[in-house]
Design a protein around this motif. Sequence first.
Motif, PDB file in Angstrom:
ATOM      1  N   VAL A  26       0.840  -1.194   0.000  1.00 50.26           N
ATOM      2  CA  VAL A  26       0.000   0.000   0.000  1.00 50.26           C
ATOM      3  C   VAL A  26       0.881   1.252   0.000  1.00 50.26           C
ATOM      4  CG1 VAL A  26      -1.835   1.252   1.201  1.00 50.26           C
ATOM      5  CG2 VAL A  26      -1.758  -1.240   1.323  1.00 50.26           C
ATOM      6  N   SER A  27       0.602   2.198  -0.915  1.00 53.71           N
ATOM      7  CA  SER A  27       1.175   3.542  -0.895  1.00 53.71           C
ATOM      8  C   SER A  27       2.706   3.526  -0.960  1.00 53.71           C
ATOM      9  CB  SER A  27       0.665   4.285   0.342  1.00 53.71           C
ATOM     10  OG  SER A  27       1.022   5.639   0.309  1.00 53.71           O
ATOM     11  N   HIS A  28       3.375   4.024   0.091  1.00 57.28           N
ATOM     12  CA  HIS A  28       4.834   3.979   0.142  1.00 57.28           C
ATOM     13  C   HIS A  28       5.322   2.553   0.002  1.00 57.28           C
ATOM     14  CE1 HIS A  28       8.706   4.048   2.637  1.00 57.28           C
ATOM     15  NE2 HIS A  28       8.983   4.712   1.530  1.00 57.28           N
ATOM     16  N   VAL A  71       8.276   0.921  -2.370  1.00 55.75           N
ATOM     17  CA  VAL A  71       9.309   0.032  -1.841  1.00 55.75           C
ATOM     18  C   VAL A  71       9.268  -1.316  -2.553  1.00 55.75           C
ATOM     19  CG1 VAL A  71      10.068  -1.238   0.211  1.00 55.75           C
ATOM     20  CG2 VAL A  71       9.395   1.168   0.405  1.00 55.75           C
ATOM     21  N   THR A  72       8.061  -1.851  -2.766  1.00 55.48           N
ATOM     22  CA  THR A  72       7.923  -3.141  -3.442  1.00 55.48           C
ATOM     23  C   THR A  72       8.393  -3.053  -4.884  1.00 55.48           C
ATOM     24  OG1 THR A  72       6.100  -3.827  -2.020  1.00 55.48           O
ATOM     25  CG2 THR A  72       6.275  -4.912  -4.155  1.00 55.48           C
ATOM     26  N   ASN A 122       2.390 -13.729  -6.474  1.00 54.69           N
ATOM     27  CA  ASN A 122       1.466 -12.643  -6.828  1.00 54.69           C
ATOM     28  C   ASN A 122       1.845 -11.361  -6.091  1.00 54.69           C
ATOM     29  OD1 ASN A 122      -0.280 -14.350  -8.406  1.00 54.69           O
ATOM     30  ND2 ASN A 122      -1.056 -15.161  -6.465  1.00 54.69           N
ATOM     31  N   VAL A 123       1.737 -10.236  -6.787  1.00 58.87           N
ATOM     32  CA  VAL A 123       1.976  -8.926  -6.180  1.00 58.87           C
ATOM     33  C   VAL A 123       0.811  -8.009  -6.527  1.00 58.87           C
ATOM     34  CG1 VAL A 123       3.458  -6.888  -6.094  1.00 58.87           C
ATOM     35  CG2 VAL A 123       4.483  -9.158  -6.351  1.00 58.87           C
ATOM     36  N   VAL A 124       0.236  -7.372  -5.510  1.00 61.70           N
ATOM     37  CA  VAL A 124      -0.753  -6.320  -5.729  1.00 61.70           C
ATOM     38  C   VAL A 124      -0.218  -5.056  -5.073  1.00 61.70           C
ATOM     39  CG1 VAL A 124      -3.085  -5.495  -5.298  1.00 61.70           C
ATOM     40  CG2 VAL A 124      -2.699  -7.920  -5.778  1.00 61.70           C
ATOM     41  N   GLY A 174      -5.784   5.373   0.684  1.00 66.72           N
ATOM     42  CA  GLY A 174      -6.067   4.807   1.999  1.00 66.72           C
ATOM     43  C   GLY A 174      -7.442   4.196   2.134  1.00 66.72           C
ATOM     44  N   MET A 175      -8.233   4.224   1.061  1.00 65.46           N
ATOM     45  CA  MET A 175      -9.625   3.741   1.112  1.00 65.46           C
ATOM     46  C   MET A 175      -9.730   2.243   0.799  1.00 65.46           C
ATOM     47  SD  MET A 175     -12.691   5.464  -1.109  1.00 65.46           S
ATOM     48  CE  MET A 175     -14.423   5.048  -0.908  1.00 65.46           C
ATOM     49  N   THR A 176      -8.623   1.634   0.380  1.00 66.59           N
ATOM     50  CA  THR A 176      -8.651   0.268  -0.140  1.00 66.59           C
ATOM     51  C   THR A 176      -9.381  -0.710   0.767  1.00 66.59           C
ATOM     52  OG1 THR A 176      -6.554   0.660  -1.271  1.00 66.59           O
ATOM     53  CG2 THR A 176      -7.198  -1.630  -0.949  1.00 66.59           C
ATOM     54  N   PHE A 177      -9.107  -0.665   2.056  1.00 74.19           N
ATOM     55  CA  PHE A 177      -9.667  -1.651   2.980  1.00 74.19           C
ATOM     56  C   PHE A 177     -11.046  -1.260   3.487  1.00 74.19           C
ATOM     57  CE2 PHE A 177      -5.092  -2.244   3.240  1.00 74.19           C
ATOM     58  CZ  PHE A 177      -5.009  -3.611   3.033  1.00 74.19           C
ATOM     59  N   LYS A 178     -11.522  -0.091   3.088  1.00 73.83           N
ATOM     60  CA  LYS A 178     -12.826   0.372   3.568  1.00 73.83           C
ATOM     61  C   LYS A 178     -13.916   0.229   2.512  1.00 73.83           C
ATOM     62  CE  LYS A 178     -11.003   3.782   6.833  1.00 73.83           C
ATOM     63  NZ  LYS A 178      -9.642   4.096   6.545  1.00 73.83           N
ATOM     64  N   ASP A 179     -13.542  -0.048   1.282  1.00 77.20           N
ATOM     65  CA  ASP A 179     -14.488  -0.089   0.176  1.00 77.20           C
ATOM     66  C   ASP A 179     -14.648  -1.524  -0.319  1.00 77.20           C
ATOM     67  OD1 ASP A 179     -15.956   1.548  -2.032  1.00 77.20           O
ATOM     68  OD2 ASP A 179     -14.688   0.138  -3.132  1.00 77.20           O
TER      69      ASP A 179
END
Length: 311
Positions: A61-63, A67-68, A88-90, A300-305
């Motif tokens: 996620v994000s930063h 890094v990934t 797998n990478v997301v 930052g909405m990924t886990f809320k939607d």
Amino acid sequence: MMPEPEIAAHMASYLEKGGENLFCFSSDFRMGAVECAGTLHGFINRVLDYTGAEKVNIFAVSHGGQVTGTYLSLYAKEGDVDAGKINNVVMTVPALGGAGFAYDALNGDVALDLDGILEFVEFGEMMEEDYHWLLQAKIFGFLDEIVKEILPYAYELMGYWGSMWDFVPLEYYEDLKVKFFGDKADESAELIAQSDYFHYNIMNKFEESFASCERAGANLNIIAGTGKQIVTGLQDDSDAIITTAASTGAVCCDIGKRFADGYTQIEDHGFYQVSPSMNIDASTGYLPKSTWYIEGLYHGMTFKDNYVKDL
């Protein structure tokens, strides 16, 4: 943002075995992407040694996406030490090509989009019950004065974080170095050298590096937000924090603009890759065949939607 135990519990629900092989990697946000990627490289190999597994899956996620992406570029391409170890990478709302707010901050030109911030709080963070009074009262104007007072101190502190310089998009990087460091560049030579390496050996080669990782057996995906203005003032299309172009490598119009009628996509991958709203050309992306553009997805909405979680 969501606390790590909640993120971990959510990710565990997707794993067949219930999550006993779920590991959370956190890096020092002040450090540059190359240094963090080296730490991630060691962490992944410790996970493989501990579990006896042959490959790992990565959700970033994000930063963490920057890094990934840097880790994949340095360690997981064909012939690299970790080639074949990634399944797998997301990368969701990744800061691969930088983050608009960092440019605004280091440039000393923060112009808060108050309506955008309120919308971000209400919809992006899904806190309309707690913050609805702010939308009604519109008393957020005092923030401008606070920011003006705080910015010089933040400028001096965060201006020497490797992550902040790695967040500066390539097109602004050289001019901003001159403006920020002036005739004192020698005092920050190590920081500049590290960020130069990231910008000119990694950031501008993600598409090539990712293709090599895929040939080594990795399945790479990006989920990015679009349709929002950067809350610090930059007019680029974004998820309110990171520009859509930086997350994906796509060519994007400024917020509220569109391509001219008859526009032809830049790269030909054998299928049409211009958005229905005619404002994104996805053909130039880092992962032109496996990037998902979600209109209205806030950072930052990924886990809320639920829609994005299902994707």
